[in-house]
Design a protein around this motif. Structure first.
Motif, PDB file in Angstrom:
ATOM      1  N   ILE A  42      -9.074  -4.183   0.882  1.00 31.95           N
ATOM      2  CA  ILE A  42      -8.907  -2.741   0.736  1.00 31.95           C
ATOM      3  C   ILE A  42      -8.128  -2.226   1.941  1.00 31.95           C
ATOM      4  N   PHE A  43      -7.077  -1.448   1.655  1.00 29.60           N
ATOM      5  CA  PHE A  43      -6.237  -0.833   2.685  1.00 29.60           C
ATOM      6  C   PHE A  43      -6.315   0.683   2.514  1.00 29.60           C
ATOM      7  N   ILE A  44      -6.349   1.412   3.633  1.00 33.26           N
ATOM      8  CA  ILE A  44      -6.404   2.874   3.598  1.00 33.26           C
ATOM      9  C   ILE A  44      -5.166   3.409   4.300  1.00 33.26           C
ATOM     10  N   LEU A  45      -4.350   4.169   3.566  1.00 30.50           N
ATOM     11  CA  LEU A  45      -3.148   4.786   4.134  1.00 30.50           C
ATOM     12  C   LEU A  45      -3.478   6.208   4.561  1.00 30.50           C
ATOM     13  N   VAL A  46      -3.197   6.530   5.828  1.00 27.72           N
ATOM     14  CA  VAL A  46      -3.474   7.855   6.388  1.00 27.72           C
ATOM     15  C   VAL A  46      -2.269   8.301   7.221  1.00 27.72           C
ATOM     16  N   ASP A  47      -2.240   9.584   7.556  1.00 31.20           N
ATOM     17  CA  ASP A  47      -1.355  10.031   8.626  1.00 31.20           C
ATOM     18  C   ASP A  47      -2.224  10.441   9.809  1.00 31.20           C
TER      19      ASP A  47
END
Length: 364
Positions: A42-47
């Motif tokens: 699982i990967f979480i993309l954020v700024d």
């Protein structure tokens, strides 16, 4: 016609493409979804903003503490093929496969870009949207459009692909300033204008600056229902889904025009101004009743700051409109309304009519 009850409970909306959960705390629903799934990684993309303000709200519930966080900068300028290439490289170096999951935690830019990257990595991996702005909750996170900007043109490259799940959590809206709330509100106005007079009047009776979050959850749910009405019947935008483009032909041109200016417009701000222009075109070409046009124009002008287009730059706006994705066979295609809730798609507009509309707009 469905209006939601006064007291908003956690709500699930099933569509042929995605499942949406709307609540004041999405953590339990996210936890159940992950437990019922079997993703390899699982990967979480954020700024930088959602990592600081939104991710901790989920991690307090035990979510995503062991998963890989991918952080990019915020803003429209990063919605490019270069950022997507960086994201593909991160997935590759960290052994993502087609059974991995990318979670997009952010606004429409993160959702559009992350969805595009996931849809094309290894010919497609699952992605989930957790939209953190009002705009992304009612618009970008649902509907299956993904994409990036190219040559200063909005969403020029992209694919249709729906997220596996969408989790809408009103806690994130408390991190937004008024300008970003209003950006999302513009899409909600659009949804009511293309659907029904009752919905338009229901929305406009609320003071957006003083909304409580329970009320806002109700309005979000209704706005999503309206959008899904068009998406579910026309997922590839061949026919009536084009109703959702109302305000967007001029709106995207305004957004692109102001992108490199001192004060770039937020997407919803540009759409609000685009609706002004397309209400005028609707009056001129589709016989929209004058009192209806004036009612909507007055409401938008009360709610949004208006930015004039210098006369020397009106040709730049018309040139941007000629690059719009909705055009066909060198003809300028607009979605207009003949009344609230009565849509006229594929309306052809001439350059002379564009310039006349901009002259009217500047005179407001």
């Amino acid at each position: 016609m469905l209006f939601l009850p006064d007291k908003m409970k956690p709500m699930k909306i099933e569509t042929p493409f995605s499942t949406l959960n709307i609540s004041s705390d999405s953590s339990p629903a996210i936890q159940r979804f992950l437990e019922d799934s079997d993703y390899s990684r699982i990967f979480i993309l954020v700024d930088e903003n959602t990592r600081k303000h939104c991710l901790p709200l989920l991690q307090k519930s035990g979510l995503f503490k062991q998963d890989l966080i991918l952080e990019t900068e915020s803003g429209e300028s990063i919605k490019t093929i270069q950022t997507v290439t960086w994201l593909w490289e991160c997935l590759t170096r960290n052994h993502a496969d087609r059974n991995s999951l990318l979670i997009n935690l952010g606004g429409g830019i993160i959702g559009d870009m992350g969805g595009f990257a996931a849809s094309t990595f290894k010919r497609g991996m699952d992605f989930v949207n957790i939209p953190t702005t009002l705009l992304s909750q009612v618009d970008a996170s649902v509907g299956g459009k993904t994409g990036i900007n190219f040559l200063s043109l909005k969403n020029e490259i992209g694919v249709f692909n729906h997220p596996k799940h969408v989790f809408i959590d009103s806690r994130f809206l408390q991190t937004l300033d008024k300008r970003n709330i209003l950006s999302g509100w513009a899409e909600m106005i659009k949804h009511t204008l293309i659907f029904s007079q009752q919905d338009f009047e229901h929305l406009t009776q609320y003071h957006v600056a003083n909304l409580n979050y329970k009320t806002l959850n109700q309005l979000i749910a209704r706005s999503i229902q309206i959008k899904n009405h068009y998406v579910d019947t026309d997922p590839q935008e061949k026919g009536m889904r084009k109703a959702l483009n109302f305000g967007h032909t001029f709106g995207h041109a305004f957004e692109s025009y102001f992108m490199d200016r001192e004060k770039p417009l937020l997407h919803g701000e540009a759409i609000a101004l685009g609706m002004l222009c397309e209400l005028y075109l609707s009056r001129k070409l589709c016989n929209l009743p004058e009192n209806t046009m004036n009612q909507a124009v007055r409401y938008i002008l009360r709610t949004y700051e208006k930015f004039d287009i210098p006369g020397r730059d009106t040709e730049k706006i018309t040139q941007l409109i000629t690059h719009d994705k909705k055009n066909q066979n060198n003809k300028l295609n607009f979605t207009l309304i003949e009344d609230i809730g009565k849509i006229r798609i594929n309306q052809q507009v001439t350059n002379i009519e564009l310039l006349e509309t901009l002259s009217w707009y500047n005179s407001l």
